[in-house]
Design an enzyme around this catalytic site. Structure first.
Site, PDB file in Angstrom:
ATOM      1  N   TYR A  16       0.811  -1.222   0.000  1.00 22.69           N
ATOM      2  CA  TYR A  16       0.000   0.000   0.000  1.00 22.69           C
ATOM      3  C   TYR A  16       0.843   1.270   0.000  1.00 22.69           C
ATOM      4  CZ  TYR A  16      -3.714  -3.266   1.179  1.00 22.69           C
ATOM      5  OH  TYR A  16      -4.594  -4.308   1.165  1.00 22.69           O
ATOM      6  N   HIS A  21      -4.590   5.915  -1.780  1.00 16.50           N
ATOM      7  CA  HIS A  21      -5.355   5.676  -0.555  1.00 16.50           C
ATOM      8  C   HIS A  21      -4.507   5.910   0.695  1.00 16.50           C
ATOM      9  CE1 HIS A  21      -9.324   4.548   0.547  1.00 16.50           C
ATOM     10  NE2 HIS A  21      -9.099   3.311   0.937  1.00 16.50           N
ATOM     11  N   TYR A  65      -5.902  -1.089   9.537  1.00 11.09           N
ATOM     12  CA  TYR A  65      -6.390  -1.036   8.170  1.00 11.09           C
ATOM     13  C   TYR A  65      -7.508  -0.006   8.094  1.00 11.09           C
ATOM     14  CZ  TYR A  65      -3.381  -4.868   6.851  1.00 11.09           C
ATOM     15  OH  TYR A  65      -2.273  -5.639   6.617  1.00 11.09           O
ATOM     16  N   ASN A  67     -10.599   0.273   7.048  1.00 13.19           N
ATOM     17  CA  ASN A  67     -11.999   0.057   7.423  1.00 13.19           C
ATOM     18  C   ASN A  67     -12.251   0.064   8.924  1.00 13.19           C
ATOM     19  OD1 ASN A  67     -12.221  -0.202   4.696  1.00 13.19           O
ATOM     20  ND2 ASN A  67     -12.803  -2.347   4.709  1.00 13.19           N
ATOM     21  N   ASP A  92      -7.661  10.688   1.499  1.00 12.75           N
ATOM     22  CA  ASP A  92      -7.765  10.821   0.047  1.00 12.75           C
ATOM     23  C   ASP A  92      -9.227  11.054  -0.327  1.00 12.75           C
ATOM     24  OD1 ASP A  92      -7.951   7.931   0.936  1.00 12.75           O
ATOM     25  OD2 ASP A  92      -8.636   7.686  -1.124  1.00 12.75           O
ATOM     26  N   ASN A 113     -14.368   4.511   3.304  1.00 15.81           N
ATOM     27  CA  ASN A 113     -14.559   3.544   4.385  1.00 15.81           C
ATOM     28  C   ASN A 113     -13.877   3.934   5.693  1.00 15.81           C
ATOM     29  OD1 ASN A 113     -16.243   1.863   2.899  1.00 15.81           O
ATOM     30  ND2 ASN A 113     -14.514   0.743   2.037  1.00 15.81           N
TER      31      ASN A 113
END
Length: 192
Positions: A16, A21, A65, A67, A92, A113
């Site tokens: 990532y 993101h 993470y 979420n 973002d 999310n």
């Protein structure tokens, strides 16, 4: 001495790194680096504390993470006894063009999310957000691939300038408050 909580949203893991993101992580890391801080592994997040202009600034990059960002946000908000209006979440935003940054005292998750989870945990959408425009240059149905994708080479000069501008915005938010900072920065276009 007043305290602030700066939250950069992103996902942990090398896959990532340098993705759209994860721009929240990138901005917070740049802010901490400028102010001579270092991140350590803390509960639910990488954490750095810096002092600037008589203020204590707790900076986190959740390790939950995206979420589950709300869990880390709430934990550090409560642990450090910081007022929600003294928080700033960097995220973002596909609804904003690449050359835009927008600061808001409140507002919906807009399909993000990480923001949805923070809103669910807090029970409100009234907390300051710094939205980093990443554009929406993707075909229908490909949003996830787009935001989890790396920056294009042609975008990098703009991204570097915007990260610097975000540091200015964070400093202004801390020193002068959200209203003055919104007036100074919200309508500017950032291009190399």
């Amino acid at each position: 001495m007043s305290k602030f909580l700066i939250v950069g949203l992103g996902n942990i893991g090398a896959e990532y790194a340098n993705t759209r993101h994860n721009i929240g992580f990138d901005v917070v890391h740049a802010f901490v680096k400028k102010h001579g801080g270092n991140f350590e592994v803390g509960r639910l997040a990488y954490v750095a504390t810096v002092k600037w202009k008589g203020k204590i600034i707790v900076c986190i990059c959740p390790t939950t993470y995206m979420n589950l960002s709300g869990k880390a946000f709430k934990y550090w908000l409560d642990k450090e006894k910081i007022a929600v209006e003294n928080t700033l979440t960097i995220v973002d935003d596909v609804a904003l063009p690449l050359d835009k940054i927008r600061l808001r005292p409140a507002g919906s998750a807009g399909g993000h999310n990480g923001l949805k989870d923070i809103q669910a945990v807090l029970g409100t959408d009234v907390y300051p957000k710094l939205r980093f425009g990443v554009g929406n240059n993707y075909p229908k149905g490909m949003q996830a691939d787009f935001v989890l994708g790396k920056w294009l080479k042609a975008e990098e000069p703009t991204i570097l300038l915007k990260i610097e501008k975000c540091i200015d915005i964070i400093e202004s938010f801390i020193a002068s408050g959200i209203d003055q900072t919104m007036s100074a920065y919200n309508n500017s276009s950032i291009k190399p």
